[in-house]
Design a protein around this motif. Sequence first.
Motif, PDB file in Angstrom:
ATOM      1  N   THR A  27       3.821  10.457  -6.735  1.00  0.00           N
ATOM      2  CA  THR A  27       4.807  10.819  -7.757  1.00  0.00           C
ATOM      3  C   THR A  27       4.125  11.166  -9.078  1.00  0.00           C
ATOM      4  OG1 THR A  27       6.451   9.395  -6.732  1.00  0.00           O
ATOM      5  CG2 THR A  27       6.832  10.017  -9.022  1.00  0.00           C
ATOM      6  N   ASN A  28       3.142  10.368  -9.452  1.00  0.00           N
ATOM      7  CA  ASN A  28       2.437  10.595 -10.730  1.00  0.00           C
ATOM      8  C   ASN A  28       1.553  11.828 -10.687  1.00  0.00           C
ATOM      9  OD1 ASN A  28       3.609   8.368 -11.957  1.00  0.00           O
ATOM     10  ND2 ASN A  28       1.949   6.997 -11.360  1.00  0.00           N
ATOM     11  N   VAL A  29       1.041  12.169  -9.526  1.00  0.00           N
ATOM     12  CA  VAL A  29       0.161  13.342  -9.394  1.00  0.00           C
ATOM     13  C   VAL A  29       0.992  14.633  -9.430  1.00  0.00           C
ATOM     14  CG1 VAL A  29      -1.389  14.555  -7.814  1.00  0.00           C
ATOM     15  CG2 VAL A  29      -1.689  12.134  -8.217  1.00  0.00           C
ATOM     16  N   LEU A  89       0.833  -1.198   0.000  1.00  0.00           N
ATOM     17  CA  LEU A  89       0.000   0.000   0.000  1.00  0.00           C
ATOM     18  C   LEU A  89       0.877   1.260   0.000  1.00  0.00           C
ATOM     19  CD1 LEU A  89      -2.805   1.259   0.094  1.00  0.00           C
ATOM     20  CD2 LEU A  89      -2.745   1.043   2.579  1.00  0.00           C
ATOM     21  N   LYS A  90       1.929   1.260   0.797  1.00  0.00           N
ATOM     22  CA  LYS A  90       2.847   2.412   0.825  1.00  0.00           C
ATOM     23  C   LYS A  90       3.479   2.635  -0.547  1.00  0.00           C
ATOM     24  CE  LYS A  90       4.052   2.221   5.700  1.00  0.00           C
ATOM     25  NZ  LYS A  90       5.066   1.873   6.692  1.00  0.00           N
ATOM     26  N   GLU A  91       3.851   1.559  -1.219  1.00  0.00           N
ATOM     27  CA  GLU A  91       4.438   1.671  -2.557  1.00  0.00           C
ATOM     28  C   GLU A  91       3.431   2.258  -3.549  1.00  0.00           C
ATOM     29  OE1 GLU A  91       6.183  -2.014  -3.940  1.00  0.00           O
ATOM     30  OE2 GLU A  91       7.181  -2.324  -2.013  1.00  0.00           O
ATOM     31  N   VAL A  92       2.209   1.793  -3.489  1.00  0.00           N
ATOM     32  CA  VAL A  92       1.168   2.298  -4.388  1.00  0.00           C
ATOM     33  C   VAL A  92       0.914   3.779  -4.117  1.00  0.00           C
ATOM     34  CG1 VAL A  92      -1.295   2.131  -4.946  1.00  0.00           C
ATOM     35  CG2 VAL A  92       0.079   0.057  -4.763  1.00  0.00           C
TER      36      VAL A  92
END
Length: 128
Positions: free
Chosen positions: A125-127, A116-119
């Motif tokens: 990062t993508n936002v 979950l932390k990775e997601v």
Amino acid sequence: KKMKPAWDSLMADYKDHPTKLIADVDCTADGKPLCDANGVKGFPTILYGDPADLQKYEGGRDEKALKKFAEEKLVPMCSPKNIDLCDDAKKADIKKFQEMPIAELEALITKAEEELKEVEATFKTNVE
């Protein structure tokens, strides 16, 4: 604030109910982590259902509408406590987790939290 008397009455009506919990959470104090985890942004927000998959209530905010909803929609659901309400697949899942050693359960939880932390990190990062 307009809804508070109706909500307080509803909480009193179901105070010791064996299968229905009507409660409130102060999202500006100790309840903030719970509210954040469930995406609560505005107040009052009413959520109901499976604690792992809460749904937003969109109905009336008066006492009559709230009581009608509580009677008709807040029903027992599949869970270890209500195993008789589960289908065979859910019963098997519950049994598997109940029989699993604590250390194994803790390892699964830790792994899921790390994923979950990775997601979340990827999302941020993508936002940005």
